[in-house]
Write a protein that holds these residues in place. Structure first.
Motif, PDB file in Angstrom:
ATOM      1  N   LEU A 189      -7.494   1.718  -5.305  1.00 47.40           N
ATOM      2  CA  LEU A 189      -8.562   0.786  -5.692  1.00 47.40           C
ATOM      3  C   LEU A 189      -8.010  -0.318  -6.581  1.00 47.40           C
ATOM      4  O   LEU A 189      -8.360  -1.483  -6.420  1.00 47.40           O
ATOM      5  N   LEU A 190      -7.139   0.046  -7.532  1.00 48.42           N
ATOM      6  CA  LEU A 190      -6.523  -0.966  -8.401  1.00 48.42           C
ATOM      7  C   LEU A 190      -5.614  -1.908  -7.623  1.00 48.42           C
ATOM      8  O   LEU A 190      -5.452  -3.063  -8.000  1.00 48.42           O
ATOM      9  N   ASN A 191      -5.026  -1.409  -6.536  1.00 45.69           N
ATOM     10  CA  ASN A 191      -4.174  -2.240  -5.676  1.00 45.69           C
ATOM     11  C   ASN A 191      -4.990  -3.038  -4.657  1.00 45.69           C
ATOM     12  O   ASN A 191      -4.439  -3.662  -3.769  1.00 45.69           O
ATOM     13  N   LYS A 192      -6.331  -2.968  -4.773  1.00 46.42           N
ATOM     14  CA  LYS A 192      -7.248  -3.671  -3.879  1.00 46.42           C
ATOM     15  C   LYS A 192      -7.174  -3.174  -2.436  1.00 46.42           C
ATOM     16  O   LYS A 192      -7.441  -3.910  -1.491  1.00 46.42           O
ATOM     17  N   LYS A 193      -6.823  -1.923  -2.268  1.00 40.62           N
ATOM     18  CA  LYS A 193      -6.839  -1.250  -0.960  1.00 40.62           C
ATOM     19  C   LYS A 193      -8.082  -0.361  -0.951  1.00 40.62           C
ATOM     20  O   LYS A 193      -8.016   0.855  -1.077  1.00 40.62           O
ATOM     21  N   TYR A 194      -9.243  -1.012  -0.859  1.00 37.43           N
ATOM     22  CA  TYR A 194     -10.517  -0.353  -1.098  1.00 37.43           C
ATOM     23  C   TYR A 194     -10.842   0.752  -0.089  1.00 37.43           C
ATOM     24  O   TYR A 194     -11.283   1.834  -0.478  1.00 37.43           O
ATOM     25  N   ILE A 195     -10.642   0.487   1.176  1.00 36.26           N
ATOM     26  CA  ILE A 195     -10.969   1.499   2.193  1.00 36.26           C
ATOM     27  C   ILE A 195     -10.077   2.726   2.006  1.00 36.26           C
ATOM     28  O   ILE A 195     -10.567   3.870   2.012  1.00 36.26           O
ATOM     29  N   LYS A 196      -8.775   2.489   1.838  1.00 35.70           N
ATOM     30  CA  LYS A 196      -7.849   3.596   1.638  1.00 35.70           C
ATOM     31  C   LYS A 196      -8.205   4.370   0.371  1.00 35.70           C
ATOM     32  O   LYS A 196      -8.202   5.604   0.363  1.00 35.70           O
ATOM     33  N   GLY A 197      -8.544   3.667  -0.694  1.00 31.91           N
ATOM     34  CA  GLY A 197      -8.914   4.308  -1.947  1.00 31.91           C
ATOM     35  C   GLY A 197     -10.163   5.156  -1.818  1.00 31.91           C
ATOM     36  O   GLY A 197     -10.212   6.292  -2.291  1.00 31.91           O
ATOM     37  N   ILE A 198     -11.177   4.614  -1.156  1.00 32.04           N
ATOM     38  CA  ILE A 198     -12.431   5.361  -0.972  1.00 32.04           C
ATOM     39  C   ILE A 198     -12.203   6.593  -0.095  1.00 32.04           C
ATOM     40  O   ILE A 198     -12.716   7.677  -0.383  1.00 32.04           O
ATOM     41  N   VAL A 199     -11.409   6.447   0.952  1.00 30.02           N
ATOM     42  CA  VAL A 199     -11.107   7.594   1.825  1.00 30.02           C
ATOM     43  C   VAL A 199     -10.380   8.678   1.034  1.00 30.02           C
ATOM     44  O   VAL A 199     -10.715   9.867   1.136  1.00 30.02           O
ATOM     45  N   LEU A 200      -9.388   8.283   0.231  1.00 28.56           N
ATOM     46  CA  LEU A 200      -8.644   9.272  -0.562  1.00 28.56           C
ATOM     47  C   LEU A 200      -9.539   9.960  -1.596  1.00 28.56           C
ATOM     48  O   LEU A 200      -9.468  11.178  -1.768  1.00 28.56           O
TER      49      LEU A 200
END
Length: 151
Positions: free
Chosen positions: A16-27
């Protein structure tokens, strides 16, 4: 480095901090799913209170074995996306830590150290240390070998 630390706190936060929102939410979703299905919070509480036999009974090992790979992937991915991991083979400490923690999880209900049953939380946590050592050692060996082959 702060992305890696946030990912240690909760896998997915670094993304999320790296602005990889979809990946962050999935994780984050996967971490909560594994946590709930594996009874992680109850197992952690019991382990901290020294009730290792009860923790072993509550642990769902099918879910616990998935957690190290998810956890260390999230850390590696956040670290890499934040600009780390530029050295060759820098993924090896993460891979071997995940492997050793998974093996520690598998044997955590039976293996004793100094006649002490550590259980499904403490043995996997302690397994990070040999995983990091082996990972860093292999990383350096592979880098030396790569340099030697260049000459």
């Amino acid at each position: 480095m702060d992305k890696l630390l946030w990912s240690i706190a909760l896998p997915g936060f670094g993304q999320l901090l790296n602005k990889k929102y979809i990946k962050g939410i999935v994780l984050i979703f996967l971490v909560f799913l594994v946590n709930v299905q594996g009874n992680f919070n109850e197992v952690i509480l019991l382990s901290f209170h020294g009730e290792i036999e009860k923790a072993i009974q509550y642990a769902d090992y099918q879910w616990h074995m998935f957690y190290p790979c998810l956890y260390f992937f999230a850390m590696w991915d956040a670290f890499k996306d934040a600009g780390g991991g530029k050295k060759p083979y820098s993924f090896l400490p993460f891979v071997f830590s995940a492997y050793f923690v998974t093996v520690g999880t598998i044997y955590s209900s039976k293996l004793t150290l100094f006649s002490i049953l550590l259980g499904p939380i403490w043995l996997p946590i302690l397994s990070v240390i040999p995983g990091l050592v082996v990972g860093f050692l292999l990383q350096h060996i592979m880098m030396i070998k790569k340099l030697a082959n260049q000459f």
